[in-house]
Design an enzyme around this catalytic site. Structure first.
Site, PDB file in Angstrom:
ATOM      1  CB  THR A 308      -0.921   0.026   1.236  1.00 47.65           C
ATOM      2  OG1 THR A 308      -1.898  -0.998   1.097  1.00 47.65           O
ATOM      3  CG2 THR A 308      -1.649   1.354   1.366  1.00 47.65           C
ATOM      4  CG  HIS A 425      -5.594  -6.000   3.751  1.00 48.76           C
ATOM      5  ND1 HIS A 425      -4.899  -7.113   4.145  1.00 48.76           N
ATOM      6  CD2 HIS A 425      -4.672  -5.028   3.546  1.00 48.76           C
ATOM      7  CE1 HIS A 425      -3.608  -6.832   4.186  1.00 48.76           C
ATOM      8  NE2 HIS A 425      -3.441  -5.568   3.825  1.00 48.76           N
ATOM      9  CG  HIS A 485      -1.139  -4.076  -3.265  1.00 46.45           C
ATOM     10  ND1 HIS A 485      -1.826  -5.134  -2.720  1.00 46.45           N
ATOM     11  CD2 HIS A 485      -1.122  -3.109  -2.316  1.00 46.45           C
ATOM     12  CE1 HIS A 485      -2.185  -4.831  -1.487  1.00 46.45           C
ATOM     13  NE2 HIS A 485      -1.789  -3.598  -1.210  1.00 46.45           N
TER      14      HIS A 485
HETATM   15  C1  GP9 Z   1      -2.857  -0.686   6.345  1.00 43.49           C
HETATM   16  C2  GP9 Z   1      -3.424  -0.847   4.995  1.00 43.49           C
HETATM   17  C3  GP9 Z   1      -2.933  -2.122   4.368  1.00 43.49           C
HETATM   18  O1  GP9 Z   1      -3.034   0.497   6.981  1.00 43.49           O
HETATM   19  O2  GP9 Z   1      -3.240   0.270   4.216  1.00 43.49           O
HETATM   20  O3  GP9 Z   1      -1.642  -2.080   3.898  1.00 43.49           O
HETATM   21  P1  GP9 Z   1      -1.052  -3.280   3.011  1.00 43.49           P
HETATM   22  O4  GP9 Z   1      -0.940  -4.487   3.899  1.00 43.49           O
HETATM   23  O5  GP9 Z   1      -2.022  -3.514   1.878  1.00 43.49           O
HETATM   24  O6  GP9 Z   1       0.245  -2.792   2.526  1.00 43.49           O
HETATM   25 MN    MN Z   2      -2.861  -2.458   0.244  1.00 43.86          MN
END
Ligand code: GP9
Ligand code: MN
Length: 725
Positions: A308, A425, A485
């Site tokens: 992210t 996520h 991503h």
């Molecule tokens: C965490 C969220 C996720 O604050 O933005 O991050 P990622 O695991 O996708 O890098």
């Molecule tokens: Mn992310």
């Protein structure tokens, strides 16, 4: 006589040799079971088989330097455990990131732990027991005193011999590797290569040395290094397309960061458990193909281990994340940036990030300051989280977006804002309250869950858009929706393949690369002549595109991308791992595919061999150069040596994000009647009641009894107090 000799030999060396043999085989097994190293042909297979040996002998050989056998054996057991732990951690890490652990990622382990920590149990497999039974066997042998009993004088000799043997084996290994892959260590290949040719331990040491070197790069960089960068930019800059230049001038900017959203989901219909067929993301689909949207069908994420945070860096700066670790965590606290919020601040914009997770995640709370963000609304300061309304990475999207608008309406316009969603996520967990889209079970629950969480995120964004329309902000805003991503990692793509109508059997690296497309939708209400563009580009290209749409020229800024709408684009898209894609070629290591068909490009090429080779080399060089220039900028902190015209650098100390909500209120008061915030335009009347959400956790959607039993009334009160303000 023969038997006694054998017995003595085993008595002396048995424990030590068994340790080497077991660990060697275990590593080799892991290469096959858990890593996809792209081993090609018998020669590479041989190298792969050989590569754990040298370092295993070396590391375990260290135990022989102890004078008495007891200590030696104990040290061996400890080394065996530690090396197993390193291997196993890499296995778990690889399952999510398709990459190996770096020293930098360990140093910034707080973020990494937060990123995969909560989902760590999803990473384990029952078969992982094979990675530990050997250690149990070692303990057993140790307990049964089946350990090595070597006399002191012999051991001293043996310790040195072992070291020499390990070095010889390593040189032999390196030699084979150089034959197969010249300049393995002198040019920067990806981590996969080093593990494939030299093994995981050697990779770890190599990575450590690289990290130490990197630290000294910053210290030795000076302003002359910036000249190379400026030369590159002069060659690389793509002029804006007149048809679009200034189309969104003066508008508010709203970025909707779509967590783990991949392009394959756009316009995808699935048959659900109940037999009905429907689109997974109907709202995004309606925006994608829309008269007011410019959408991109060949837009790739370019993130690395920073995930992210890399996506954010790319979108806000038009710079890549680093080859290892996260640039946010490694450079975010020290470096100078010329990021969008700071550029726009100098043009009268205010800026904010909204994120329902802790502010320190990915070192955001420091990095945003360097990027010039005025406000950062995060979990600690701005949202009400409880067990029911949040997930591992923060507040669920519907609630998050709803709770955000109480701040948004107070911001001076025009504003530059970014909403970081989290519901979609990994590991895409089941959420009883929000299971709205259920496909039949697949062998992998994360793949099954993905469609539901993506559908949920789609609904959340739809609610947000409805609010924007109802509040009147919509018409004055440009929206940019992008996937950050992949959500489904390469190791799971074979499970995904049949759902996309593809075969898992023929699935390969080309297919993995194609799946790195992410949505990119630029929605400009009132635009009228929307289109779906098929130009090849990536996240690095987003910022110059936006700047030109706002009517801001970019040639004096250090932005490495090219406007996605420019007619001068080179359409060369580097991934952070070195894979390069153009409309014609997909270059993965030594393999070159026809991007359109996935067939080997050499066979389908009609050009002469030399023309073809030259073209491929040109693409490879351009791709490597873009990444290299970006790395030089970040590693050397080169932007501290350069100031674009009309640019005032960010003042880190000007912000204390813990005060963001209070600061916002203060700034609004200060602006007084002249203020341009929505709430000011509405003569102090809040627009928050216009927000409609069907989130079951939303207090207004719960019955009194539910509220009492779950004790979330405090949440309602907080919300009401906020409204009163
Ligand atoms: C965490 C969220 C996720 O604050 O933005 O991050 P990622 O695991 O996708 O890098
Ligand atoms: Mn992310």
């Amino acid at each position: 006589m023969k038997i006694t000799l054998k017995e003595t030999f085993f008595k002396k060396y048995g424990f030590f040799l068994i340790a080497i043999l077991l660990f060697w085989l275990k590593t080799y097994l892991a290469y096959h079971l858990d890593f996809s190293l792209g081993v090609d042909g018998a020669f590479q297979q041989l190298i792969l088989f050989l590569n754990p040996l040298a370092s295993t002998i070396f590391i375990f050989g260290l135990s022989l330097f102890f004078s008495d056998s007891k200590k030696s054996n104990r040290a061996l057991l400890l080394l065996y455990f530690l090396n197993s732990l390193l291997l196993f951690s890499n296995i778990l890490y690889y399952r999510e990131f398709s990459d190996f652990i770096t020293i930098k990622s360990i140093l910034s382990s707080a973020s990494i732990t937060k990123s995969i920590g909560p989902s760590i149990f999803q990473m384990f497999k029952l078969t992982d027991i094979v990675y530990w039974i050997d250690f149990i066997l070692m303990i057993h042998l140790y307990r049964k005193k089946k350990t090595s009993q070597i006399s002191y004088s012999l051991k001293k000799k043996m310790a040195f011999t072992t070291m020499i043997v390990s070095i010889l084996v390593f040189l032999f290994n390196l030699n084979l590797a150089e034959i197969s892959r010249p300049q393995l260590l002198t040019r920067t290949f990806d981590r996969n290569y080093i593990v494939k040719y030299l093994g995981l331990n050697v990779y770890t040491i190599y990575d450590g040395v690289q990290t130490a070197k990197a630290n000294s790069v910053r210290a030795s960089a000076d302003s002359s290094d910036m000249a190379t960068v400026l030369d590159y930019l002069e060659d690389h800059h793509a002029e804006p397309n007149e048809a679009y230049f200034g189309k969104a001038e003066g508008r508010n900017i709203v970025y909707v960061h779509l967590e783990s959203m991949q392009q394959f989901i756009i316009n995808l219909s699935m048959i659900e458990k109940d037999g009905t067929q429907s689109e997974v993301t109907p709202f995004l689909n309606s925006l994608y193909d829309n008269e007011d949207s410019i959408s991109f069908s060949n837009f790739f994420h370019q993130t690395g281990q920073g995930k992210t945070s890399d996506a954010e860096l790319l979108m806000d700066n038009s710079l890549f994340g680093l080859p290892q670790g996260s640039a946010f965590t490694q450079a975010g606290s020290d470096n100078t940036f010329h990021a969008a919020p700071q550029i726009l601040k100098n043009k009268g914009y205010t800026s904010a990030v909204f994120h329902g997770n802790v502010g320190s995640f990915w070192n955001r709370d420091n990095t945003y300051k360097a990027m010039g963000y005025d406000y950062f609304f995060s979990a600690e300061t701005s949202y009400t989280l409880n067990d029911e309304n949040s997930l591992e990475y923060g507040l669920k999207d519907k609630l998050f977006l709803q709770e955000s608008v109480q701040y948004l309406e107070q911001m001076e316009q025009p504003f530059y804002t970014k909403f970081l969603t989290v519901s979609n996520h990994f590991p895409f967990p089941e959420d009883e309250l929000n299971t709205v889209y259920e496909i039949p079970e697949t062998p992998d629950s994360t793949v099954t869950g993905y469609f539901n969480t993506a559908h949920y995120a789609d609904q959340a964004v739809e609610e947000f858009f409805q609010y924007m329309k109802d509040s009147g902000l919509y018409e004055d805003t440009i929206f940019i929706l992008y996937g950050d991503h992949f959500g489904i990692s390469n190791s799971r793509n074979t499970t995904l393949a049949p759902l996309l109508g593809k075969s898992s059997r023929t699935w390969g690296e080309y297919d993995n690369a194609m799946l790195q497309r992410v949505p990119m939708i630029i929605h400009i209400p009132g635009l009228g002549n929307g289109s779906i563009q098929d130009t090849y580009g990536g996240q690095v290209d987003a910022l110059p595109t936006l700047m030109h749409l706002l009517g801001i020229q970019t040639e004096t800024y250090v932005q490495l991308g090219q406007d996605l709408l420019s007619e001068e684009r080179n359409q060369i898209v580097p991934f952070r791992n070195g894979i390069t894609i153009t409309p014609e070629y997909t270059i993965i290591g030594n393999s070159i595919y026809d991007t359109k068909t996935g067939n080997s490009a050499l066979m389908s090429s009609e050009d002469s061999v030399t023309d073809y080779q030259n073209e491929v080399n040109r693409i490879k060089e351009a791709s490597q150069k873009q990444l290299m220039i970006s790395d030089q900028i970040i590693n050397g902190d080169l932007l501290r040596f350069y100031s674009p015209a009309d640019f005032i650098p960010a003042d880190r100390d000007a912000h204390n994000y813990l005060d963001s909500p209070a600061q916002l209120l203060e700034d609004r008061k200060e602006a007084g009647d002249e203020g341009t915030s929505l709430i000011q335009q509405n003569n102090g009347k809040s627009s928050v009641p216009l927000y409609k959400t069907d989130a079951p956790e939303f207090p207004a959607n719960q019955t009194e009894t539910e509220l009492d039993s779950e004790n979330t009334s405090s949440e309602k009160e907080v919300l009401e107090t906020n409204l009163l303000e």
